[in-house]
Design an enzyme around this catalytic site. Structure first.
Site, PDB file in Angstrom:
ATOM      1  N   ASP A   1       0.834  -1.202   0.000  1.00 55.86           N
ATOM      2  CA  ASP A   1       0.000   0.000   0.000  1.00 55.86           C
ATOM      3  C   ASP A   1       0.872   1.256   0.000  1.00 55.86           C
ATOM      4  OD1 ASP A   1      -2.310   1.522   0.129  1.00 55.86           O
ATOM      5  OD2 ASP A   1      -3.084   0.545   1.929  1.00 55.86           O
TER       6      ASP A   1
ATOM      7  N   ASP B   1     -10.449   2.132  -3.635  1.00 52.08           N
ATOM      8  CA  ASP B   1     -10.986   1.860  -2.295  1.00 52.08           C
ATOM      9  C   ASP B   1     -12.500   1.823  -2.322  1.00 52.08           C
ATOM     10  OD1 ASP B   1      -8.684   1.481  -0.961  1.00 52.08           O
ATOM     11  OD2 ASP B   1      -8.641   3.420   0.068  1.00 52.08           O
TER      12      ASP B   1
HETATM   13  C1  DGJ Z   1      -5.825   1.916   1.901  1.00 51.75           C
HETATM   14  C2  DGJ Z   1      -6.138   0.710   1.082  1.00 51.75           C
HETATM   15  O1  DGJ Z   1      -6.549   1.061  -0.180  1.00 51.75           O
HETATM   16  C3  DGJ Z   1      -7.177  -0.117   1.824  1.00 51.75           C
HETATM   17  O2  DGJ Z   1      -7.576  -1.209   1.039  1.00 51.75           O
HETATM   18  C4  DGJ Z   1      -6.565  -0.575   3.111  1.00 51.75           C
HETATM   19  O3  DGJ Z   1      -5.492  -1.431   2.855  1.00 51.75           O
HETATM   20  C5  DGJ Z   1      -6.115   0.629   3.926  1.00 51.75           C
HETATM   21  N1  DGJ Z   1      -5.274   1.504   3.166  1.00 51.75           N
HETATM   22  C6  DGJ Z   1      -5.376   0.191   5.156  1.00 51.75           C
HETATM   23  O4  DGJ Z   1      -4.854   1.243   5.835  1.00 51.75           O
END
Ligand code: DGJ
Length: 742
Positions: free
Chosen positions: A479, A549
């Site tokens: 991430d 997301d």
């Molecule tokens: C952002 C990501 O896109 C989410 O899927 C998740 O992993 C969160 N960060 C976790 O902090």
């Protein structure tokens, strides 16, 4: 495929079965662009395509050179300010303050295959017959800077890969103030510009505009390629649609700051530039040093946007993505993020995993919150050791338990970031990017580690490699949750600070390269708050990326439809999540959530224990379906059929390579009473094959389905006949069409 050089006219012609790219060395010694488009037959001389109409009242001309001016001439790698006033491809700042250069043609080489770009992601070949590469060498006599323009033409498909290599062969340093990867000068502006733009949770929306005189650009100055603009552009002729027409695609294989722009000059000549964003970039080249630009890919089609996308999908799936997972069907996963956020214990995770296993899931992914003092997003980043209060047996113990259940185990990292509340930061407060005497801005309470420094990357590598070596880990979600601010590296001298953004990305690539080669069977999924770094650079290391997301099925229609313009289905992370959805609080049926997620890597982002017995049965059936058809879904030929940007319905489909199986996803946003009779004209089927529609049990030949269409009318039309379930808002259907075996 061939690359021909005609000595008499000093003309280069690169061509294959689809495209021709023609250049000439002009009388001033610079390479000029003559033609890019559908393949045309080769001939000795195309110099008539170089139009040099003299415009005495506006153009400045070369002294004593018969009125030669670069002002309206189409060039391959132009400089500014020496009769050309458009934005240049290259700018070299010299010790005396000048920015003028004059790159004179020196010679060329033609090699089989395609050289790799050191430290950078790029398309590749697996055999010398797959492509040929032309390198044009130019040199500026004053600075002694050598420029090598790389052109790789692939044997098949309308693809040309471009990059540039600089060498300072002199003794004095120079500064590259601009080093674009590609310049394409086209003779007219009769194109519609199409970009993929948006923001967090709304990535890759399609935007179109006509080109007018002046400059249009997309780009990023955030340090990551960004949610805001994807490094991808389509120029389509007016009237081009998914099924027919001419279009040019420009895709930039890079994950940092970029710019792609079009400039229309006073005579409607069009200049396309693609490369590292020049605003946030300079690079000092000492004597004998080299600089390699990232690669830009040019694609041409005369068969519509679906064909353009399919060309890119094939290239990126097979000759950009690499490694063990490149050609393998992706595991069905269950990620705990939206199920628990930071609120979990080992027992809770095991409960989620056990139900996932029972439903047929193959991979359990533990997301954020497993390490250091990470009980919220205020602490812990940088300390990549299990939090023993939550996970008493550590990651190795948890992974072992998950494996014993018959699941694979995956883990989340955010390697480039640190919280100030972490041991890592307390030990190395000077390892973040920050400008002396200036405020340190934060994003999500975190700071960006200075990945331009090898010792920083090494320290993160040590922690990650330790976990990967000691625990059974099959998947990593990498991430990246904030953009860069106050970009400055403590260790670089003042005249190299312009290098930090690029050096940062080189550091990210170096860590990816090291981990993916040392742990080749681990599946990497990239992520940057969803689609903040969904770009071809990442796909070279991680064959799939968390597309957004936003896991709402209706929002995902637009995001995945837009992303499919450039990126293959196998690269898109797609999950079924709970309702009301956590981003838009919408309730969509479970079948619609799955019908959207099937066109991706597929998984669940919820606690399956929370579902009703009926829903659990439905999930089990979904997973059986996905396992049966995932090779076709992820590796078949993808067609967009109906755009969610244009109406209440959307549709897309995939067809297997042997054309015997086709899967069609049909989606309707809002229900309508007493609706119309609707048909969907399919694509890519074999007209001779007879396909059985699993929904109706009826058989139809491919030509019927493609030309008369698949009937998608809603039988209930707002008034359900007795015994039938009426459909409602956010409805969808998957049509399975398979060639009847007899
Ligand atoms: C952002 C990501 O896109 C989410 O899927 C998740 O992993 C969160 N960060 C976790 O902090």
């Amino acid at each position: 495929m061939n690359i021909v050089y005609h000595e008499g006219s000093r003309t280069f012609h690169l061509y294959n079965d689809r495209i021709s790219y023609i250049m000439t060395i002009m009388k001033n010694g610079h390479p000029g662009q003559l033609y890019f488009g559908r393949q045309i037959r080769d001939r000795e001389d195309f110099s008539y395509l170089l139009e040099t109409c003299h415009r005495p009242m506006t153009s400045c001309v070369y002294e004593n050179d018969g009125g030669f001016s670069l002002e309206h001439i189409r060039q391959e790698y132009p400089v500014f300010g020496t009769t050309d006033y458009r934005q240049p491809a290259v700018e070299i700042r010299q010790e005396n303050g000048s920015r003028i250069s004059d790159f004179q043609y020196q010679g060329y080489t033609i090699t089989e295959g395609k050289p790799s770009l050191q430290g950078l992601p790029a398309t590749y070949t697996e055999s010398a017959q797959e492509a040929r590469t032309l390198v044009l060498t130019l040199e500026d006599a004053v600075t002694k800077v050598r420029v090598q323009l790389y052109y790789t033409i692939f044997a098949k498909g309308g693809i040309l890969a471009r990059s540039v290599r600089f060498t300072n062969t002199g003794a004095q340093p120079v500064w590259l103030a601009r080093a674009m990867s590609l310049c394409l000068d086209l003779p007219d502006r009769e194109y519609v510009w199409q970009q993929l733009s948006g923001c967090w949770a709304r990535e890759c929306h399609i935007h179109n505009r006509n080109l007018e005189p002046g400059i249009v650009s997309i780009g990023s100055m955030r340090g990551n390629s960004s949610h805001e603009h994807n490094p991808f552009l389509i120029l389509k002729r007016p009237g081009t649609d998914e099924r027919q027409g001419e279009a040019v695609g420009v895709s930039f294989i890079y994950s940092g700051n970029f710019r792609i722009q079009a400039e229309v000059d006073a005579h409607d000549t069009l200049r396309i530039l693609a490369g590292i964003d020049p605003e946030t970039f300079t690079w000092k080249l000492e004597g004998q040093e080299t600089f390699q630009t990232p690669e830009a890919v040019l694609v041409y089609t005369d068969r519509g946007l679906n064909h353009l996308s399919q060309t890119l999908h094939g290239l990126y799936r097979k000759r950009l993505a690499r490694g063990y997972w490149r050609d393998r069907a992706r595991p069905v996963l269950n990620n705990n993020w939206e199920a628990t956020y930071f609120n979990f214990t080992q027992d809770r995770l095991l409960e989620i995993a056990a139900r996932a296993k029972e439903c047929g899931v193959e991979l359990f992914v533990l997301d954020d919150g497993w390490f250091g003092a990470r009980s919220s997003d205020h602490a812990g980043l940088g300390d990549w050791k299990a939090n023993r209060e939550r996970l008493p047996e550590g990651i190795a113990g948890l992974a072992e338990k998950i494996e014993r259940m018959g699941l694979k185990f995956g883990l989340w990292f955010e390697p480039e970031m640190v919280n100030k509340d972490s041991d890592f930061y307390r030990q190395h407060p000077d390892w973040i990017l920050s400008t002396p005497q200036r405020r340190q801005s934060q994003g999500r309470n975190q700071y960006v580690l200075d990945f331009s420094r090898k010792e920083v990357v090494d320290a993160i590598y040590e922690q990650m490699a330790d976990i990967l070596t000691n625990a059974k880990i099959s998947y990593i979600k990498w991430d990246m949750n904030r953009s860069i601010t106050e970009c400055y590296s403590q260790t670089l001298p003042p005249d190299r600070q312009g290098e930090v953004y690029h050096r940062y990305i080189l550091g990210v690539y170096a860590l990816y390269e090291r981990l993916t080669s040392e742990f080749p069977e681990v599946l990497f999924e990239s992520c940057a708050s969803g689609g903040g770094r969904f770009d071809p650079g990442m796909l070279y290391y991680a064959p799939q990326a968390w597309t957004s997301d936003d896991s709402d099925a209706v929002e995902r229609l637009k995001i995945q439809y837009g992303a499919s313009m450039c990126y293959p289905v196998s690269s898109m992370g797609t999950h079924v999540s709970v309702t009301p959805n956590h981003q838009v609080f919408r309730n969509t049926p479970l079948h619609t959530r799955a019908n959207v997620a099937y066109f991706g890597t597929f998984g669940y982002e919820l606690d399956l224990n929370q579902l009703s017995p009926e829903e659990t049965e439905e999930v089990k059936a979904q997973i059986v379906f996905m396992k049966k058809y995932r090779e076709v879904l992820q590796y078949g030929t993808f067609y967009r059929l109906k755009s969610p940007f244009e109406g209440n319905e959307a549709a897309w489909m995939v067809v297997s390579d042997d054309q015997k199986t086709a899967l069609v996803g049909w989606y309707r946003i809002l229900n309508c009473a007493n609706g119309n009779f609707t048909r969907l004209r399919l694509e890519g089927l074999n007209p001779e094959f007879c396909y059985r529609n699993a929904k109706t049990g009826r058989c139809h030949f491919g030509d019927e389905l493609m030309y008369a269409g698949l009937i998608t009318s809603d039988g209930t039309a707002g008034q359900a006949p007795a015994g039938e379930m009426p459909s409602s808002d956010f409805d969808s259907r998957m049509y399975v069409l398979e060639v009847a075996e007899s």
